[in-house]
Enzyme design. Structure first.
Site, PDB file in Angstrom:
ATOM      1  CE  LYS A 197      53.304  36.930  58.796  1.00  0.00           C
ATOM      2  NZ  LYS A 197      51.914  37.404  58.704  1.00  0.00           N
ATOM      3  CG  ASN A 198      50.608  40.471  56.598  1.00  0.00           C
ATOM      4  OD1 ASN A 198      51.042  39.380  56.991  1.00  0.00           O
ATOM      5  ND2 ASN A 198      50.062  41.351  57.418  1.00  0.00           N
TER       6      ASN A 198
ATOM      7  CB  CYS B 122      48.957  34.956  65.239  1.00  0.00           C
ATOM      8  SG  CYS B 122      50.728  35.184  65.132  1.00  0.00           S
TER       9      CYS B 122
ATOM     10  NE  ARG C 208      43.549  36.094  62.890  1.00  0.00           N
ATOM     11  CZ  ARG C 208      44.833  36.207  62.539  1.00  0.00           C
ATOM     12  NH1 ARG C 208      45.760  35.545  63.184  1.00  0.00           N
ATOM     13  NH2 ARG C 208      45.181  36.985  61.535  1.00  0.00           N
ATOM     14  N   PRO C 209      37.337  33.971  62.134  1.00  0.00           N
ATOM     15  CG  PRO C 209      35.281  35.063  62.036  1.00  0.00           C
ATOM     16  CD  PRO C 209      36.595  35.068  62.756  1.00  0.00           C
TER      17      PRO C 209
ATOM     18  CD  GLN D  24      32.107  38.468  55.392  1.00  0.00           C
ATOM     19  OE1 GLN D  24      31.795  39.060  54.363  1.00  0.00           O
ATOM     20  NE2 GLN D  24      31.196  37.954  56.209  1.00  0.00           N
TER      21      GLN D  24
ATOM     22  CG  ASP E 103      49.490  43.172  62.207  1.00  0.00           C
ATOM     23  OD1 ASP E 103      48.570  42.674  62.861  1.00  0.00           O
ATOM     24  OD2 ASP E 103      49.827  42.749  61.084  1.00  0.00           O
TER      25      ASP E 103
ATOM     26  CB  ILE F 276      41.253  44.886  63.903  1.00  0.00           C
ATOM     27  CG1 ILE F 276      41.537  46.323  63.436  1.00  0.00           C
ATOM     28  CG2 ILE F 276      41.221  43.910  62.728  1.00  0.00           C
ATOM     29  CD1 ILE F 276      40.538  46.902  62.450  1.00  0.00           C
TER      30      ILE F 276
ATOM     31  NE  ARG G 251      53.344  32.791  61.883  1.00  0.00           N
ATOM     32  CZ  ARG G 251      52.279  33.576  62.031  1.00  0.00           C
ATOM     33  NH1 ARG G 251      51.825  33.830  63.224  1.00  0.00           N
ATOM     34  NH2 ARG G 251      51.670  34.082  60.997  1.00  0.00           N
TER      35      ARG G 251
HETATM   36  C1  UD1 Z   1      45.542  40.079  58.122  1.00  0.00           C
HETATM   37  C2  UD1 Z   1      47.004  40.096  58.440  1.00  0.00           C
HETATM   38  C3  UD1 Z   1      47.225  40.371  59.911  1.00  0.00           C
HETATM   39  C4  UD1 Z   1      46.486  41.653  60.351  1.00  0.00           C
HETATM   40  C5  UD1 Z   1      45.042  41.629  59.894  1.00  0.00           C
HETATM   41  C6  UD1 Z   1      44.349  42.961  60.117  1.00  0.00           C
HETATM   42  C7  UD1 Z   1      47.872  38.559  56.787  1.00  0.00           C
HETATM   43  C8  UD1 Z   1      48.440  37.223  56.497  1.00  0.00           C
HETATM   44  N1  UD1 Z   1      47.547  38.803  58.080  1.00  0.00           N
HETATM   45  O1  UD1 Z   1      44.966  39.005  58.867  1.00  0.00           O
HETATM   46  O2  UD1 Z   1      48.618  40.524  60.131  1.00  0.00           O
HETATM   47  O3  UD1 Z   1      46.501  41.738  61.748  1.00  0.00           O
HETATM   48  O4  UD1 Z   1      44.966  41.330  58.481  1.00  0.00           O
HETATM   49  O5  UD1 Z   1      45.010  43.972  59.443  1.00  0.00           O
HETATM   50  O6  UD1 Z   1      47.739  39.396  55.918  1.00  0.00           O
HETATM   51  N2  UD1 Z   1      36.858  38.428  59.827  1.00  0.00           N
HETATM   52  C9  UD1 Z   1      35.614  37.844  59.787  1.00  0.00           C
HETATM   53  N3  UD1 Z   1      35.354  36.969  58.769  1.00  0.00           N
HETATM   54  C10 UD1 Z   1      36.267  36.662  57.805  1.00  0.00           C
HETATM   55  C11 UD1 Z   1      37.521  37.279  57.856  1.00  0.00           C
HETATM   56  C12 UD1 Z   1      37.800  38.163  58.887  1.00  0.00           C
HETATM   57  O7  UD1 Z   1      34.765  38.086  60.631  1.00  0.00           O
HETATM   58  O8  UD1 Z   1      35.966  35.865  56.918  1.00  0.00           O
HETATM   59  C13 UD1 Z   1      37.173  39.396  60.894  1.00  0.00           C
HETATM   60  C14 UD1 Z   1      38.352  38.943  61.777  1.00  0.00           C
HETATM   61  O9  UD1 Z   1      37.932  38.066  62.801  1.00  0.00           O
HETATM   62  C15 UD1 Z   1      38.854  40.268  62.282  1.00  0.00           C
HETATM   63  C16 UD1 Z   1      38.592  41.227  61.112  1.00  0.00           C
HETATM   64  O10 UD1 Z   1      37.620  40.586  60.289  1.00  0.00           O
HETATM   65  O11 UD1 Z   1      38.065  40.680  63.383  1.00  0.00           O
HETATM   66  C17 UD1 Z   1      39.808  41.529  60.269  1.00  0.00           C
HETATM   67  O12 UD1 Z   1      40.434  40.315  59.883  1.00  0.00           O
HETATM   68  P1  UD1 Z   1      41.251  40.161  58.546  1.00  0.00           P
HETATM   69  O13 UD1 Z   1      41.501  41.507  57.935  1.00  0.00           O
HETATM   70  O14 UD1 Z   1      40.631  39.113  57.712  1.00  0.00           O
HETATM   71  O15 UD1 Z   1      42.619  39.615  59.099  1.00  0.00           O
HETATM   72  P2  UD1 Z   1      43.506  38.475  58.488  1.00  0.00           P
HETATM   73  O16 UD1 Z   1      43.396  38.453  56.995  1.00  0.00           O
HETATM   74  O17 UD1 Z   1      43.308  37.224  59.241  1.00  0.00           O
END
Ligand code: UD1
Length: 424
Positions: free
Chosen positions: A22-23, A117, A122-123, A126, A311, A333, A403
């Site tokens: 999926k991802n 979800c 979930r900012p 970055q 996950d 995480i 999903r």
């Molecule tokens: C992706 C996966 C999700 C998985 C997660 C962690 C997809 C579509 N989803 O989610 O299934 O649980 O990786 O492996 O691929 N963060 C920031 N700023 C940012 C981005 C992230 O602070 O700009 C933080 C998040 O709040 C979180 C951490 O970084 O605490 C990791 O998030 P991230 O790896 O970005 O997760 P997703 O891409 O949302």
């Protein structure tokens, strides 16, 4: 609304084939916007997040043909510089990939802030930092929840991520493929789907080097071309079936897997007393999971890849709820990914929470209950709990599960589970 009705107590046995990741798929589909010409993509999971993305792309002018259940041909040659439909974009977290893809393709992106979800803040700071470093002006309208990005020309840059983020890594990679010059990304995510998206981009003529390590180097290209590609097997679906096999005391062969992606999960299952056997049937790699009796307690800390994936933390907690002793799960995480705990407690689990640590005191057995999925992986955990429990469990809000899991009920039924969907 639809629910699953699970009659617990059956040991899963037989074999199951894992679907495409999926991802990876939710990034590869938007990435087709970067290309002129058709991309034929195999092993695309037929899940609601994918269907939503296809609707979004179609609305933007993509021509999409389906060949069988899991092969798509997507041609974005005539895609317009249009705003993706906001009401669709809001329903899927991975719509943030439209920012990188639209910027790379059109030099302009207008995207609703992502949904999906909800387990804490979930900012996407970055992602924005990366786009700005590439020369884009990014504006977020907090009230309208809209993000606008614009760049006359994207230029390669050195970007140090402050947080290791799967989404930001992939998103910036997409835009950088069409930037002028070289981009160096440091502090990137190394998850299997990051590597898969990089491989797809390279098949389209991009130059992405180092995916799977801490530094990714991208040489921008003016033009990318269509290609054929097959999405890797889903690491999280594999882990879910491994845990479900162990949780029911079953014996399941899980086919179409990449065993190296599963090392952290296999290690924890073996620590709990399960046998995990790797094999190759001449066509695919498989993992066979065999379990007898109650699991031994184990401690888990979620980490970025190759650590234990966040996950799979929820499914693992369902499994450990009947361990012979006390286990802990530390979520490193996401700040609040414990929505499933309340539901597991309704089934008799004994779990206490303190900040990011769950302490699971194993009970003899779970009992069936009415429970509610709050997000995708919490939903998977509740299904596993239902399979383990005595009596009947009704899992509500299964739209979350749809999903990300392809035909979960059919796959479980083929393994002997008693599970059916029912519309309310
Ligand atoms: C992706 C996966 C999700 C998985 C997660 C962690 C997809 C579509 N989803 O989610 O299934 O649980 O990786 O492996 O691929 N963060 C920031 N700023 C940012 C981005 C992230 O602070 O700009 C933080 C998040 O709040 C979180 C951490 O970084 O605490 C990791 O998030 P991230 O790896 O970005 O997760 P997703 O891409 O949302």
């Amino acid at each position: 609304m639809i629910k699953y009705i699970v009659q617990g107590g059956t040991k899963l046995s037989g074999s199951v084939t894992i679907s495409g990741a999926k991802n990876a798929a939710v990034a590869i589909l938007p990435a087709t916007l970067l290309v002129s010409g058709p991309c034929r993509i195999e092993n695309v999971p037929d899940i609601s997040d994918v269907r939503l993305l296809l609707e979004i792309l179609r609305d933007m002018g993509a021509e999409i043909r389906r060949y069988g259940r899991n092969t798509l041909e997507i041609d974005c040659t005539r895609a317009r510089n249009a705003t993706a439909p906001i009401e669709l974009v809001r329903r899927i977290r991975a719509s943030y990939y439209l920012i990188g893809a639209e910027l790379g393709r059109f030099g302009h992106a207008h995207v609703a802030m992502p949904g999906g979800c909800n387990f804490g803040v979930r900012p996407i700071d970055q992602h924005i930092k990366g786009m700005r470093a590439l020369g884009a002006e990014v504006h977020v309208d907090e009230e309208a929840h809209l993000l606008t990005a614009r760049a006359a020309k994207l230029r390669g840059a050195e970007i140090f991520f402050d947080v290791v983020s799967v989404g930001a890594t992939i998103n910036v990679m997409l835009a950088a493929c069409r930037a002028e010059g070289q981009t160096v990304l440091t502090g990137v995510a190394k998850e299997p789907h990051v590597v898969d998206v990089a491989n797809f981009l390279n098949m389209m003529g991009a130059s992405v080097r180092g995916a799977g390590t801490d530094v990714i180097r991208i040489s921008g290209r003016e033009k990318l071309h269509g290609c054929g590609y097959a999405v890797i097997p889903d690491q999280i679906e594999t882990g879910t079936f491994m845990i479900a096999a162990a949780a029911t005391g079953g014996d399941v062969v899980i086919k179409n897997v990449i065993p190296t992606h599963m090392e952290a999960t296999s290690a924890k299952l073996m620590e709990s007393g399960a046998r995990v056997i790797e094999g190759d049937d001449g066509r695919d790699f498989y993992l066979r999971v065999v379990m007898d009796g109650r699991p031994r307690p184990v401690n888990i800390k979620t980490m970025v890849y190759p650590g234990f994936p966040t996950d799979l933390q929820q499914p693992m907690m369902a499994y450990l709820s009947t361990a012979a002793g006390v286990s802990t799960v530390t979520e490193n995480i996401f700040e609040n990914r414990f929505n499933h705990v309340r539901e597991l407690r309704r089934m008799g689990a004994s779990i206490s929470l303190r900040e990011r640590v769950a302490r699971i005191k194993g009970v003899n057995a779970l009992r069936g209950a009415q429970i509610y999925a709050s997000d995708l992986r919490a939903g998977a955990a509740l299904i596993i709990a239902g399979l383990m429990a005595s009596g009947r469990t009704q899992v509500h809000n299964i739209e979350f599960i749809d999903r990300g899991y392809e035909y979960l009920d059919q796959k479980l039924t083929a393994l002997g589970a008693s599970i059916r969907r029912e519309a309310r």
